[in-house]
Design an enzyme around this catalytic site. Structure first.
Site, short mmCIF file in Angstrom:
data_model
loop_
_atom_site.label_atom_id
_atom_site.label_comp_id
_atom_site.label_asym_id
_atom_site.label_seq_id
_atom_site.Cartn_x
_atom_site.Cartn_y
_atom_site.Cartn_z
N LYS A 102 -3.42 0.62 8.84
CA LYS A 102 -2.71 1.66 8.07
C LYS A 102 -3.26 3.00 8.47
O LYS A 102 -4.44 3.12 8.84
CB LYS A 102 -2.94 1.45 6.56
CG LYS A 102 -1.85 2.03 5.69
CD LYS A 102 -0.63 1.12 5.67
CE LYS A 102 0.41 1.56 4.69
NZ LYS A 102 1.38 0.48 4.46
N GLY A 215 9.89 5.33 -8.92
CA GLY A 215 10.01 5.60 -7.48
C GLY A 215 11.39 5.22 -7.01
O GLY A 215 11.78 4.05 -7.10
N ASN A 218 12.68 5.18 -0.41
CA ASN A 218 13.25 4.10 0.40
C ASN A 218 13.24 2.76 -0.34
O ASN A 218 14.27 2.10 -0.48
CB ASN A 218 12.48 4.01 1.73
CG ASN A 218 12.89 2.80 2.53
OD1 ASN A 218 12.58 1.67 2.17
ND2 ASN A 218 13.63 3.01 3.60
N TYR A 221 15.05 2.82 -4.02
CA TYR A 221 16.50 3.01 -3.89
C TYR A 221 17.19 1.68 -3.54
O TYR A 221 18.12 1.24 -4.21
CB TYR A 221 16.78 4.07 -2.82
CG TYR A 221 18.23 4.26 -2.48
CD1 TYR A 221 19.01 5.17 -3.18
CD2 TYR A 221 18.83 3.51 -1.47
CE1 TYR A 221 20.35 5.34 -2.87
CE2 TYR A 221 20.18 3.66 -1.16
CZ TYR A 221 20.93 4.58 -1.86
OH TYR A 221 22.27 4.74 -1.57
P1 NAD Z 1 9.19 7.18 -0.26
O1 NAD Z 1 8.40 8.34 0.18
O2 NAD Z 1 10.50 6.91 0.39
O3 NAD Z 1 9.46 7.27 -1.85
C1 NAD Z 1 8.42 7.41 -2.77
C2 NAD Z 1 8.99 7.52 -4.18
O4 NAD Z 1 7.91 7.52 -5.11
C3 NAD Z 1 9.76 8.80 -4.42
O5 NAD Z 1 10.84 8.55 -5.32
C4 NAD Z 1 8.73 9.71 -5.13
O6 NAD Z 1 9.32 10.66 -5.99
C5 NAD Z 1 7.97 8.67 -5.93
N1 NAD Z 1 6.61 9.11 -6.24
C6 NAD Z 1 5.68 9.58 -5.39
N2 NAD Z 1 4.54 9.90 -6.06
C7 NAD Z 1 4.79 9.60 -7.37
C8 NAD Z 1 4.03 9.72 -8.54
N3 NAD Z 1 2.78 10.19 -8.52
N4 NAD Z 1 4.59 9.33 -9.72
C9 NAD Z 1 5.86 8.86 -9.76
N5 NAD Z 1 6.63 8.73 -8.66
C10 NAD Z 1 6.11 9.10 -7.48
O7 NAD Z 1 8.20 5.93 -0.11
P2 NAD Z 1 8.60 4.40 0.06
O8 NAD Z 1 8.67 4.09 1.51
O9 NAD Z 1 9.71 4.06 -0.84
O10 NAD Z 1 7.24 3.69 -0.46
C11 NAD Z 1 7.00 3.46 -1.85
C12 NAD Z 1 5.89 2.43 -1.99
O11 NAD Z 1 6.27 1.21 -1.31
C13 NAD Z 1 4.53 2.82 -1.39
O12 NAD Z 1 3.52 2.25 -2.17
C14 NAD Z 1 4.55 2.14 -0.03
O13 NAD Z 1 3.25 1.89 0.46
C15 NAD Z 1 5.25 0.85 -0.39
N6 NAD Z 1 5.86 0.16 0.75
C16 NAD Z 1 6.80 0.78 1.52
C17 NAD Z 1 7.36 0.08 2.58
C18 NAD Z 1 8.47 0.68 3.42
O14 NAD Z 1 9.05 -0.06 4.22
N7 NAD Z 1 8.82 1.93 3.27
C19 NAD Z 1 6.95 -1.24 2.86
C20 NAD Z 1 6.01 -1.83 2.03
C21 NAD Z 1 5.47 -1.13 0.97
#
Ligand code: NAD
Length: 411
Positions: A102, A215, A218, A221
């Site tokens: 990471k 949240g 990505n 949603y």
């Molecule tokens: P993203 O940046 O697309 O979205 C993050 C969301 O979280 C946004 O809606 C933002 O407003 C919200 N957010 C951020 N900080 C916040 C806070 N302090 N309080 C409340 N809401 C908050 O990120 P993502 O890719 O959707 O990732 C979200 C989580 O999923 C992370 O923990 C990431 O490690 C995990 N994840 C993502 C993936 C991936 O494929 N993108 C894969 C596995 C795990």
């Protein structure tokens, strides 16, 4: 408690249940490589800003390091180390030939123009050039990064030295640059499939069951979109700007359209509530899909749901985990629930290697089959050892890692 200690405690709990060889436990509690670097970028106002980045390579016993790149102010060595460990266990659990890594930059990407972000992304890729590669370490998007950032990083990597065409060094790229159909929504699809498999296993009809989600990026949603297609109702949602609730059901399609371009603070329907009220909302399924350490003791004590699905990495701390267990709330852990993303990243990597690209339905069907198999294995192990789904997930991963160490004579 530092977040690395939280991961290590989770590993130890499962290791104790299966009497894991102590030497393997020692190895798995420390990352192999910690790479940190600084580099300057010129902002559009002419000023120079120094970017401070990290890449943590936790373990590569089962294959090249694999894991996302995060652009968020919270990024630190501690945070990247814990996320890298979770990747090792996530890949082992899904039986894909990767280890865990990471990385990230401690920045708020919203503060930069598109041109500045491109410089930042290309600079990060240059700094990592000697440490990554399609058979060495394969980054992907995470919080604050996306397919455009992966494209810039991949292009930069391939331009350094002798121009090469190694697309498999990054996954989560755009479709026009070797990305896979289905990768964009894969993590959310995996989260939704976890809810579906849990409902089948427990004979629960999902129609009209309620969910709340923190949240809507990505992961949040796409999870929401798919849960709605199962007939579920979203009654509360939150992001870093606001939390809203409507027990009668929020207008989800409208909200999901809104968050494509904006945040929840500019959405004017639903009752505005606090973060504490959000986590206390009576619902069937609670989905943290934002950040780590969101559900601590207080939130766990107040939680009023049947199931928590960890779409984010590490959203529930160890004390909260015990409270939830005592309350009889099931937790589908991160290394299982959000593993759909790395599974489809693996499919992308295979497609890049063979140059044979699959149809969207084929990718979705392959993901569904793998998620269903892994989740049901975890349910069975949890019954066999009378342990939580988190412990069962780690048990499956640890056994795979132990076999690899032992069969190669490392231990
Ligand atoms: P993203 O940046 O697309 O979205 C993050 C969301 O979280 C946004 O809606 C933002 O407003 C919200 N957010 C951020 N900080 C916040 C806070 N302090 N309080 C409340 N809401 C908050 O990120 P993502 O890719 O959707 O990732 C979200 C989580 O999923 C992370 O923990 C990431 O490690 C995990 N994840 C993502 C993936 C991936 O494929 N993108 C894969 C596995 C795990």
């Amino acid at each position: 408690m530092s977040i690395v200690n939280i991961v290590n405690k989770q590993i130890k709990n499962a290791a104790r249940i299966i009497n894991l060889d102590d030497n393997i436990l020692k190895i798995l509690q420390k990352p192999k490589n910690l790479i940190s670097f600084n580099y300057p970028i010129r902002l559009q106002n002419g000023n120079i800003e120094i970017m401070s980045g990290h890449r943590i390579q936790h373990n590569n016993m089962l294959g090249p390091y694999k894991g996302g790149i995060r652009f968020h102010p919270s990024v630190s060595i501690d945070e990247c180390s814990s996320l890298a460990s979770w990747m090792t266990f996530k890949c082992a659990l899904q039986d894909i030939p990767y280890g865990g890594g990471k990385g990230g930059l401690s920045i708020d990407p919203n503060k930069y123009s598109k041109e500045e972000l491109e410089c930042i992304a290309r600079g990060y890729s240059r700094k990592l050039y000697n440490f990554i590669g399609s058979n060495k370490d394969i980054p992907a998007p995470d919080l604050g990064t996306n397919s455009q950032i992966m494209d810039w990083m991949c292009d930069e990597y391939n331009k350094i030295g002798v121009k090469r065409h190694d697309l498999g060094v990054f996954t989560g790229k755009s479709l026009s640059y070797g990305g896979s159909l289905g990768r964009e929504e894969a993590t959310g699809r995996g989260v939704a499939l976890s809810v579906l498999e849990w409902s089948k296993y427990n004979n629960v009809d999902l129609k009209d069951k309620t969910f709340i989600i923190q949240g809507l990026g990505n992961v949040g949603y796409h999870t929401s979109k798919i849960l709605l297609s199962y007939g579920m109702k979203m009654i509360s949602a939150g992001d870093h700007t606001n939390y809203i609730r409507d027990y009668g059901g929020l207008e989800c399609e409208e909200i999901l359209e809104h968050v494509k371009y904006s945040n929840l603070d500019s959405y004017d329907k639903g009752e505005t509530i606090t973060k504490q009220e959000f986590f206390s909302t009576k619902c069937d399924v609670l989905i943290p899909a934002a950040m780590e350490l969101q559900i601590k003791e207080k939130e766990a004590v107040n939680a009023n749901c049947k199931l928590i699905v960890e779409a984010a990495n590490g959203p529930v701390d160890n004390i909260a985990d015990l409270v939830l267990k005592d309350k009889g709330i099931t937790v589908i852990p991160d290394i299982l629930a959000n593993s759909g993303g790395v599974v489809v990243s693996y499919f992308e990597w295979l497609q890049n290697k063979t140059n044979e690209y699959l149809e969207h339905e084929e990718i979705n069907a392959k993901l569904e089959k793998r998620m269903s198999k892994t989740i049901n294995n975890v349910f069975d192990v949890s019954e066999q050892y009378n342990c939580t789904l988190r412990e069962a997930s780690y048990i499956l991963s640890l056994k795979r890692l132990e076999n690899a160490y032992k069969s190669r004579g490392v231990l």
